[in-house]
Design a protein around this motif. Structure first.
Motif, PDB file in Angstrom:
ATOM      1  N   LEU A 222       0.811  -1.227   0.000  1.00 19.53           N
ATOM      2  CA  LEU A 222       0.000   0.000   0.000  1.00 19.53           C
ATOM      3  C   LEU A 222       0.840   1.272   0.000  1.00 19.53           C
ATOM      4  CD1 LEU A 222      -3.094  -0.627   2.312  1.00 19.53           C
ATOM      5  CD2 LEU A 222      -3.106   0.087  -0.079  1.00 19.53           C
ATOM      6  N   PRO A 223       1.892   1.376   0.834  1.00 19.97           N
ATOM      7  CA  PRO A 223       2.665   2.630   0.844  1.00 19.97           C
ATOM      8  C   PRO A 223       3.252   2.992  -0.522  1.00 19.97           C
ATOM      9  CG  PRO A 223       3.178   1.343   2.797  1.00 19.97           C
ATOM     10  CD  PRO A 223       2.334   0.464   1.894  1.00 19.97           C
ATOM     11  N   GLN A 224       3.755   2.004  -1.256  1.00 21.17           N
ATOM     12  CA  GLN A 224       4.310   2.291  -2.579  1.00 21.17           C
ATOM     13  C   GLN A 224       3.220   2.752  -3.543  1.00 21.17           C
ATOM     14  OE1 GLN A 224       4.793  -0.504  -0.753  1.00 21.17           O
ATOM     15  NE2 GLN A 224       6.771  -1.449  -1.182  1.00 21.17           N
ATOM     16  N   ALA A 225       2.074   2.093  -3.508  1.00 17.35           N
ATOM     17  CA  ALA A 225       0.963   2.484  -4.383  1.00 17.35           C
ATOM     18  C   ALA A 225       0.474   3.890  -4.027  1.00 17.35           C
ATOM     19  CB  ALA A 225      -0.172   1.473  -4.278  1.00 17.35           C
ATOM     20  N   ALA A 226       0.381   4.170  -2.733  1.00 15.23           N
ATOM     21  CA  ALA A 226      -0.072   5.495  -2.292  1.00 15.23           C
ATOM     22  C   ALA A 226       0.918   6.569  -2.731  1.00 15.23           C
ATOM     23  CB  ALA A 226      -0.248   5.504  -0.779  1.00 15.23           C
ATOM     24  N   ALA A 227       2.201   6.281  -2.671  1.00 12.16           N
ATOM     25  CA  ALA A 227       3.210   7.249  -3.109  1.00 12.16           C
ATOM     26  C   ALA A 227       3.067   7.522  -4.609  1.00 12.16           C
ATOM     27  CB  ALA A 227       4.609   6.736  -2.783  1.00 12.16           C
ATOM     28  N   GLN A 228       2.765   6.484  -5.391  1.00 13.83           N
ATOM     29  CA  GLN A 228       2.552   6.662  -6.832  1.00 13.83           C
ATOM     30  C   GLN A 228       1.355   7.574  -7.090  1.00 13.83           C
ATOM     31  OE1 GLN A 228       2.929   2.199  -7.784  1.00 13.83           O
ATOM     32  NE2 GLN A 228       3.248   3.223  -9.735  1.00 13.83           N
ATOM     33  N   VAL A 229       0.277   7.361  -6.356  1.00 11.54           N
ATOM     34  CA  VAL A 229      -0.916   8.191  -6.534  1.00 11.54           C
ATOM     35  C   VAL A 229      -0.644   9.611  -6.054  1.00 11.54           C
ATOM     36  CG1 VAL A 229      -3.325   8.514  -5.856  1.00 11.54           C
ATOM     37  CG2 VAL A 229      -2.494   6.232  -6.460  1.00 11.54           C
ATOM     38  N   ALA A 230       0.040   9.760  -4.926  1.00 12.46           N
ATOM     39  CA  ALA A 230       0.352  11.093  -4.390  1.00 12.46           C
ATOM     40  C   ALA A 230       1.114  11.923  -5.425  1.00 12.46           C
ATOM     41  CB  ALA A 230       1.147  10.974  -3.094  1.00 12.46           C
ATOM     42  N   ALA A 231       1.979  11.275  -6.167  1.00 13.05           N
ATOM     43  CA  ALA A 231       2.762  11.980  -7.185  1.00 13.05           C
ATOM     44  C   ALA A 231       1.896  12.513  -8.328  1.00 13.05           C
ATOM     45  CB  ALA A 231       3.846  11.055  -7.738  1.00 13.05           C
ATOM     46  N   LEU A 232       0.702  11.959  -8.484  1.00 18.03           N
ATOM     47  CA  LEU A 232      -0.194  12.379  -9.561  1.00 18.03           C
ATOM     48  C   LEU A 232      -1.184  13.461  -9.135  1.00 18.03           C
ATOM     49  CD1 LEU A 232      -1.045   8.827 -10.955  1.00 18.03           C
ATOM     50  CD2 LEU A 232       0.605  10.468 -11.885  1.00 18.03           C
ATOM     51  N   LEU A 233      -1.149  13.866  -7.872  1.00 22.02           N
ATOM     52  CA  LEU A 233      -2.176  14.767  -7.352  1.00 22.02           C
ATOM     53  C   LEU A 233      -1.926  16.240  -7.649  1.00 22.02           C
ATOM     54  CD1 LEU A 233      -3.018  13.118  -3.922  1.00 22.02           C
ATOM     55  CD2 LEU A 233      -4.176  12.871  -6.126  1.00 22.02           C
ATOM     56  N   ALA A 234      -0.781  16.578  -8.188  1.00 18.94           N
ATOM     57  CA  ALA A 234      -0.493  17.989  -8.469  1.00 18.94           C
ATOM     58  C   ALA A 234      -1.538  18.606  -9.398  1.00 18.94           C
ATOM     59  CB  ALA A 234       0.905  18.131  -9.059  1.00 18.94           C
ATOM     60  N   ASP A 235      -2.108  17.805 -10.280  1.00  9.40           N
ATOM     61  CA  ASP A 235      -3.079  18.311 -11.253  1.00  9.40           C
ATOM     62  C   ASP A 235      -4.532  18.106 -10.834  1.00  9.40           C
ATOM     63  OD1 ASP A 235      -1.022  19.086 -12.951  1.00  9.40           O
ATOM     64  OD2 ASP A 235      -0.992  17.153 -13.975  1.00  9.40           O
ATOM     65  N   HIS A 236      -4.751  17.527  -9.654  1.00  9.99           N
ATOM     66  CA  HIS A 236      -6.117  17.192  -9.249  1.00  9.99           C
ATOM     67  C   HIS A 236      -6.355  17.548  -7.781  1.00  9.99           C
ATOM     68  CE1 HIS A 236      -6.838  14.987 -12.952  1.00  9.99           C
ATOM     69  NE2 HIS A 236      -5.628  14.507 -12.817  1.00  9.99           N
ATOM     70  N   SER A 237      -7.354  18.386  -7.546  1.00 11.99           N
ATOM     71  CA  SER A 237      -7.735  18.659  -6.156  1.00 11.99           C
ATOM     72  C   SER A 237      -8.942  17.810  -5.748  1.00 11.99           C
ATOM     73  CB  SER A 237      -8.033  20.145  -5.934  1.00 11.99           C
ATOM     74  OG  SER A 237      -9.125  20.555  -6.740  1.00 11.99           O
ATOM     75  N   ILE A 238      -9.660  17.269  -6.729  1.00 17.43           N
ATOM     76  CA  ILE A 238     -10.816  16.416  -6.456  1.00 17.43           C
ATOM     77  C   ILE A 238     -10.466  14.993  -6.885  1.00 17.43           C
ATOM     78  CG2 ILE A 238     -13.274  15.989  -6.907  1.00 17.43           C
ATOM     79  CD1 ILE A 238     -12.788  18.689  -5.547  1.00 17.43           C
ATOM     80  N   VAL A 239     -10.475  14.073  -5.919  1.00 18.13           N
ATOM     81  CA  VAL A 239     -10.171  12.673  -6.202  1.00 18.13           C
ATOM     82  C   VAL A 239     -11.336  11.850  -5.676  1.00 18.13           C
ATOM     83  CG1 VAL A 239      -8.527  10.784  -5.912  1.00 18.13           C
ATOM     84  CG2 VAL A 239      -7.705  13.164  -5.913  1.00 18.13           C
ATOM     85  N   VAL A 240     -11.967  11.114  -6.577  1.00 18.11           N
ATOM     86  CA  VAL A 240     -13.141  10.311  -6.211  1.00 18.11           C
ATOM     87  C   VAL A 240     -12.761   8.832  -6.229  1.00 18.11           C
ATOM     88  CG1 VAL A 240     -14.788  12.059  -6.975  1.00 18.11           C
ATOM     89  CG2 VAL A 240     -14.042  10.316  -8.591  1.00 18.11           C
ATOM     90  N   PHE A 241     -13.250   8.109  -5.229  1.00 19.68           N
ATOM     91  CA  PHE A 241     -12.902   6.705  -5.044  1.00 19.68           C
ATOM     92  C   PHE A 241     -14.138   5.842  -5.224  1.00 19.68           C
ATOM     93  CE2 PHE A 241      -9.681   9.107  -2.950  1.00 19.68           C
ATOM     94  CZ  PHE A 241      -8.513   8.388  -3.140  1.00 19.68           C
ATOM     95  N   GLU A 242     -14.073   4.949  -6.210  1.00 16.85           N
ATOM     96  CA  GLU A 242     -15.143   3.997  -6.469  1.00 16.85           C
ATOM     97  C   GLU A 242     -14.641   2.594  -6.144  1.00 16.85           C
ATOM     98  OE1 GLU A 242     -18.208   4.431  -7.201  1.00 16.85           O
ATOM     99  OE2 GLU A 242     -18.388   6.378  -8.164  1.00 16.85           O
ATOM    100  N   GLY A 243     -15.535   1.758  -5.693  1.00 19.78           N
ATOM    101  CA  GLY A 243     -15.212   0.376  -5.390  1.00 19.78           C
ATOM    102  C   GLY A 243     -16.297  -0.193  -4.509  1.00 19.78           C
ATOM    103  N   GLU A 244     -16.452  -1.499  -4.572  1.00 24.24           N
ATOM    104  CA  GLU A 244     -17.496  -2.136  -3.775  1.00 24.24           C
ATOM    105  C   GLU A 244     -17.213  -1.968  -2.287  1.00 24.24           C
ATOM    106  OE1 GLU A 244     -16.364  -6.721  -3.382  1.00 24.24           O
ATOM    107  OE2 GLU A 244     -16.410  -6.068  -5.462  1.00 24.24           O
ATOM    108  N   MET A 245     -18.222  -2.183  -1.478  1.00 26.76           N
ATOM    109  CA  MET A 245     -18.064  -2.154  -0.027  1.00 26.76           C
ATOM    110  C   MET A 245     -16.972  -3.159   0.345  1.00 26.76           C
ATOM    111  SD  MET A 245     -19.263  -0.858   2.840  1.00 26.76           S
ATOM    112  CE  MET A 245     -20.956  -0.345   2.676  1.00 26.76           C
TER     113      MET A 245
END
Length: 142
Positions: A12-35
């Motif tokens: 998880l930490p590595q995946a989260a770091a990858q996503v964090a690096a992509l957030l410069a262009d996005h202030s709204i991040v929506v999360f979809e997925g089953e319960m």
């Protein structure tokens, strides 16, 4: 679309770091997925990657939690699972949060779809095994 495979919770930490690096262009991040797909668990890891010192937890009943990142900027974490109508999100000032320019992490965005700005990052979590997940990241725009 970007895909990130998470083979175990330990990744998880590595995946989260990858996503964090992509957030410069996005202030709204929506999360979809089953319960149970791990939306909140991933947001906890993302918070750590962004330097959040507070305990990141689901705002299921409060609807929104505020954290501070490593630069002391606010991060707003929404969970709209329990709302019945988008007007409930309006009543807590959701549009002001969304327009603030600060990072907004939104679980169950389909419940407030009409309120969301068109420019956002869609993160879809798919369960692929007991601990494994597939993250798909798709920038959306009008």
């Amino acid at each position: 679309m970007t895909e990130i495979t998470i083979p175990t919770l330990g990744h998880l930490p590595q995946a989260a770091a990858q996503v964090a690096a992509l957030l410069a262009d996005h202030s709204i991040v929506v999360f979809e997925g089953e319960m149970g797909a791990g939306k909140t668990t991933f947001i906890k890891a993302l918070g750590q990657a962004l330097g959040v010192a507070d305990d990141v937890s689901s705002p299921t009943f409060a609807l929104v939690n505020e954290y501070r990142d490593g630069r002391d900027q606010p991060i707003y974490h929404f969970d709209f699972y329990r709302i019945e109508d988008p007007s409930e999100a309006l009543n807590i000032g959701a549009l002001e949060y969304f327009d603030s320019g600060y990072l907004c992490l939104i679980e169950w965005p389909s419940r407030v779809e009409a309120l969301l700005p068109p420019k956002r990052l869609l993160v879809t979590l798919t369960v692929t095994g007991p601990e494994s997940r597939l993250l798909q990241l798709e920038p959306l725009a009008d």
